[in-house]
Design a protein around this motif. Structure first.
Motif, PDB file in Angstrom:
ATOM      1  N   ILE A   1       6.183   1.488   4.308  1.00 46.89           N
ATOM      2  CA  ILE A   1       6.907   2.021   3.148  1.00 46.89           C
ATOM      3  C   ILE A   1       7.418   3.405   3.526  1.00 46.89           C
ATOM      4  O   ILE A   1       6.637   4.337   3.739  1.00 46.89           O
ATOM      5  N   GLY A   2       8.716   3.564   3.646  1.00 47.37           N
ATOM      6  CA  GLY A   2       9.296   4.848   3.978  1.00 47.37           C
ATOM      7  C   GLY A   2       9.382   5.751   2.764  1.00 47.37           C
ATOM      8  O   GLY A   2       9.663   5.301   1.647  1.00 47.37           O
ATOM      9  N   THR A   3       9.104   7.044   2.966  1.00 45.63           N
ATOM     10  CA  THR A   3       9.231   8.029   1.897  1.00 45.63           C
ATOM     11  C   THR A   3       9.993   9.232   2.433  1.00 45.63           C
ATOM     12  O   THR A   3      10.086   9.433   3.640  1.00 45.63           O
TER      13      THR A   3
ATOM     14  N   GLY B   1      -2.748   2.161   7.583  1.00 48.89           N
ATOM     15  CA  GLY B   1      -2.450   2.052   9.002  1.00 48.89           C
ATOM     16  C   GLY B   1      -1.630   3.180   9.584  1.00 48.89           C
ATOM     17  O   GLY B   1      -0.984   2.992  10.613  1.00 48.89           O
ATOM     18  N   ASP B   2      -1.637   4.373   8.949  1.00 49.56           N
ATOM     19  CA  ASP B   2      -0.833   5.468   9.486  1.00 49.56           C
ATOM     20  C   ASP B   2      -1.507   6.798   9.149  1.00 49.56           C
ATOM     21  O   ASP B   2      -2.171   6.935   8.113  1.00 49.56           O
TER      22      ASP B   2
ATOM     23  N   GLU C   1       9.597   6.667  -5.171  1.00 45.10           N
ATOM     24  CA  GLU C   1       9.192   7.358  -3.939  1.00 45.10           C
ATOM     25  C   GLU C   1       9.562   6.578  -2.679  1.00 45.10           C
ATOM     26  O   GLU C   1       9.662   7.148  -1.591  1.00 45.10           O
ATOM     27  N   ALA C   2       9.751   5.249  -2.799  1.00 48.86           N
ATOM     28  CA  ALA C   2       9.993   4.404  -1.626  1.00 48.86           C
ATOM     29  C   ALA C   2      11.487   4.389  -1.293  1.00 48.86           C
ATOM     30  O   ALA C   2      12.309   3.975  -2.096  1.00 48.86           O
ATOM     31  N   THR C   3      11.824   4.862  -0.086  1.00 46.25           N
ATOM     32  CA  THR C   3      13.225   4.835   0.357  1.00 46.25           C
ATOM     33  C   THR C   3      13.567   3.518   1.034  1.00 46.25           C
ATOM     34  O   THR C   3      14.727   3.109   1.060  1.00 46.25           O
TER      35      THR C   3
ATOM     36  N   GLN D   1       8.010  10.688   6.254  1.00 46.11           N
ATOM     37  CA  GLN D   1       6.634  10.208   6.205  1.00 46.11           C
ATOM     38  C   GLN D   1       6.649   8.754   5.763  1.00 46.11           C
ATOM     39  O   GLN D   1       7.593   8.291   5.126  1.00 46.11           O
ATOM     40  N   SER D   2       5.609   8.055   6.113  1.00 41.60           N
ATOM     41  CA  SER D   2       5.541   6.647   5.718  1.00 41.60           C
ATOM     42  C   SER D   2       4.106   6.283   5.380  1.00 41.60           C
ATOM     43  O   SER D   2       3.156   6.888   5.888  1.00 41.60           O
ATOM     44  N   LEU D   3       3.978   5.317   4.497  1.00 43.09           N
ATOM     45  CA  LEU D   3       2.687   4.716   4.205  1.00 43.09           C
ATOM     46  C   LEU D   3       2.689   3.332   4.835  1.00 43.09           C
ATOM     47  O   LEU D   3       3.626   2.548   4.626  1.00 43.09           O
TER      48      LEU D   3
END
Length: 777
Positions: free
Chosen positions: A551-553, A585-586, A484-486, A449-451
């Motif tokens: 931001i990848g999670t 935006g997602d 949380e951010a990968t 998932q991403s933000l």
């Protein structure tokens, strides 16, 4: 009411003809029904983030694509055999409709340092020339590339991704489904040719295709299964093929009218409302069974066919009308929810309930009276059971009340053990690649998932201003410190890497450039590369006023993702210039927020429907005390089942919560018939115990058959192709059965005890008959 009953019987042929003519016109619209399999049918329409996501999609047109996941049986992607499969995909990607590019390990470019050291531009050289040493070197270089292992390659080298980009024109559902099917065809070809390689596909268009296929499968297989089981059940319960066919015809006509109404109104079916016609079928069965069962009782009492029909209409008109109103309320309350899937389902069933009511009194009487009766069929023999229950109530009423009360209180205490958790993949075919590979994707590569945020500077070329760059750099650095951010795909990171590359890869130049013209030159260069590398995602808009940050999670629950998003919003509010406009935006955040928004809306809608249904019962039964007592068999079946679900399972989709409104809409039918006939007997001077016997005698057979019909209809959903409907079956079926048990074993002793208590308070006087009521029969 007698005048209406005389009209329904004397004018039955005219009413039947009008019903068939009008029904034919309306049912003709069924050919215009459509299916909406997109995620928009699931998402909440009033989520403020949804408008932001749609605006960001306009500012940064997304490059639509599909992910192809490769998982070799050997557990190593860096073998000649595995690389050849990816090479074949790279060569054959043009077989996908509207495909424009493919990105994989095969055409992955090396960074500048590795390119200079290895003296080549691409990670994978000519596969035919590879040696074991070459493969080990490629593996080492690939696994050391953080950008690669955070996007396309697992840390262990046992899973790799490829991305096929395409441009759907026009961008509508039929076109996307066609593209998705071409991707599936390519996948199947690779699977057949290379069985040692696990090949899976994911993507928005594939989600829609899988969801569409699941709906088509359910319509194709479940609808006939529900129909066959209910017809067999009717034949067994009514002991008459002719009467069973009458009920079936009315139920079929109800479905045709419902689907025709949807077609003429141009309202599409979706992942949830697709099952609406099956619910309508069972409700139509229930209405008709009440009419037929009392009609047959009249025939066995030597009444003529017309008199028996009048008797049946007199007994059932009020309770069926009341049940129709309350059931419609229960389903219409789903409009309180902003998800098209949920309120669409409620509207479909509400429309069907109304049509079932109309046809039950305009078409069914004419059909039944046309059936010749040489020998009166003996319906399902439950009279002995009803008599046994009446005796049980008289002899053991107190233990039944105490035991039922303990069960209700205990299950209410277990309700908090349920936790809401939502997965959008519960609406797709259970054989879909989404279920097979999504967990592996999140565990092996992450970033499931991403933000996504769009940050607008407020002016043309504003993203090249030093103040804006410093703000974005500070935001990016803060994000990189969050657990949380990968990974963070940052605009400023691109500028620093580009600045270093322009200065002979000198690490000293890995800083933000300060020259506006130089920055704009880098941006123009990125746009030029995008034209030949469609896999590159846009990181700024065409007029250089806004940037897009990803931001990848990995492996975050929906609650954790929402909390992370809230923490980001708080940081932005405290640290970013208010002149900069930030938008989401997602869709990931929209799906994550469903747990809260949908749950609250459904519970609010349920509270409203429960209040309205209770008020309707008070008015319809013309009794405050009996209307209030009706709460018990209508409300607590759902709480009992959900309580045990919390104890043994504990996980609920927020969409499952709509079963509260659905269940009260379905189970109210039984309590209406039991109460109305009990009140009828009491108002004719019967004592509580004989009134219970009369109620169970008149309503027991019908509510038992209708409960069996509803239970079988919902149980069939276990064979659905989606996990969502399987869970619906596991919950709704026991709710319906528990409701019958409460109506038979808990409500009667409650009525007896309550009325006896009222009589003692009134000095032992029985409840007087209603003024003008006919004498007791």
């Amino acid at each position: 009411m007698q005048a209406l009953i005389d009209f329904l019987t004397s004018r039955r042929h005219l009413l039947a003809v009008l019903s068939l003519l009008l029904g034919g016109v309306i049912a003709w619209g069924a050919q215009y029904t459509t299916i909406d399999a997109s995620s928009d049918a699931i998402l909440s329409e009033d989520d403020p983030y949804r408008q932001e996501v749609e605006q960001v999609d306009l500012d940064f047109p997304p490059s639509t694509g599909a992910i192809i996941a490769f998982m070799p049986a050997s557990g190593d992607i860096f073998t000649v055999e595995s690389l050849r499969v990816m090479e074949e995909l790279t060569e054959r990607y043009v077989e996908v409709d509207s495909a424009v590019s493919v990105g994989s390990l095969i055409n992955r470019r090396l960074n500048a340092v590795d390119a200079d050291r290895l003296n080549r531009d691409y990670l994978i050289p000519d596969i035919a020339t590879l040696t074991e040493q070459d493969l080990r070197e490629i593996r080492e270089v690939a696994l050391a590339d953080e950008d690669l292992t955070s996007t396309m390659l697992s840390d262990e080298g046992d899973m790799a991704l490829a991305i096929i980009k395409y441009r759907a024109s026009p961008d509508d559902q039929p076109t996307r489904r066609q593209i998705a099917q071409s991707i599936v065809d390519l996948r199947d070809s690779l699977r057949e040719k290379h069985p040692q390689m696990g090949t899976f596909v994911l993507g928005r268009a594939l989600f829609e295709l899988d969801s569409y296929k699941a709906q088509i499968k359910d319509r194709t297989y479940l609808a006939p299964l529900v129909l066959i089981t209910n017809v067999l059940l009717l034949w067994y319960c009514l002991r008459s093929v002719a009467f069973s066919l009458c009920v079936m015809l009315v139920s079929f006509a109800t479905i045709a009218l419902t689907m025709g109404t949807m077609g003429w109104a141009n309202i599409p079916f979706n992942q949830i409302s697709n099952m609406g016609p099956l619910v309508v079928l069972t409700i139509a069965f229930a209405d008709s069974i009440h009419i037929v069962s009392v009609y047959l009782q009249g025939l066995r009492q030597s009444l003529s066919k017309v008199d028996a029909m009048r008797e049946s209409l007199a007994v059932n008109l009020q309770p069926v009308t009341l049940a129709t109103v309350t059931t419609t309320m229960g389903f219409l309350s789903l409009n309180y929810c902003s998800s098209p899937g949920i309120y669409g389902f409620g509207n479909v069933v509400a429309i069907g309930v109304v049509w079932a009511f109309v046809l039950t009194f305009t078409l069914l009487p004419a059909l039944i009276l046309l059936v010749p009766v040489r020998k009166v069929p003996q319906p399902l023999g439950v009279r002995g059971l009803m008599n046994a229950i009446a005796e049980l109530v008289e002899r053991h009423g107190k233990p039944l009340l105490v035991g039922g009360g303990i069960l209700i209180v205990a299950t209410l205490a277990m309700l908090p053990m349920n936790k809401v958790d939502f997965s959008q993949f519960s609406f797709v075919d259970k054989e879909s690649d989404f279920h097979k590979v999504f967990n592996a994707l999140s565990e092996k590569i992450g970033n499931d998932q991403s933000l996504v945020f769009s940050i607008n500077s407020g002016s043309y070329y504003g993203i090249a201003e030093p103040e804006f760059l410093d703000a974005i750099e500070g935001f990016s650095r803060w994000l990189e410190t969050q657990p949380e951010a990968t990974y963070v795909t940052s605009y400023t990171k691109f500028l620093k890497i580009q600045n270093m590359a322009e200065n002979d890869n000198d690490e000293a130049f890995k800083v933000l450039p300060t020259d506006n013209l130089q920055i704009i030159d880098y941006l123009v260069g990125y746009q030029l590369v995008q034209e030949i590398e469609p896999n590159l995602e846009p990181i700024f808009n065409p007029d250089y006023s806004a940037i897009r940050l990803v931001i990848g999670t990995s492996n975050l629950s929906n609650t954790q993702l929402v909390e992370f998003n809230e923490r980001i919003e708080n940081w932005l509010e405290e640290n970013l210039d208010p002149a900069y406009k930030v938008m989401h935006g997602d869709n990931s955040i929209l799906f994550a927020r469903l747990e809260y928004s949908i749950s609250v809306q459904l519970l609010e809608g349920f509270a409203l429907s429960f209040l309205l249904i209770t008020l309707t019962m008070l008015i319809g039964l013309r009794s405050i005390r009996y209307g209030l007592l009706s709460i018990i068999p209508n409300l607590f079946p759902a709480t009992i089942v959900f309580g045990f679900w919390g104890l043994f399972v504990g996980e609920l989709s927020p969409y499952i919560l709509m079963l509260f409104s659905i269940s009260i809409g379905l189970v109210v039918d039984d309590s209406v018939h039991v109460l109305s006939k009990y009140i009828h007997a009491r108002r004719h001077g019967s004592a509580p115990e004989p009134a219970v016997r009369y109620s169970l005698d008149k309503a027991g057979s019908a509510i038992t058959i209708t409960t069996l019909s509803l239970a079988v209809g919902t149980l069939v959903l276990l064979f659905s192709n989606t996990y969502y409907y399987q869970n619906v079956a596991l919950l709704l079926t026991p709710i319906i059965v528990v409701a019958l048990l409460l109506d038979l074993l808990y409500l009667p002793p409650l009525l007896v005890r309550f009325d006896r208590w009222i009589e003692r308070k009134q000095g032992g006087r029985a409840a007087p008959p209603a003024q003008g009521a006919p004498a007791a029969g």
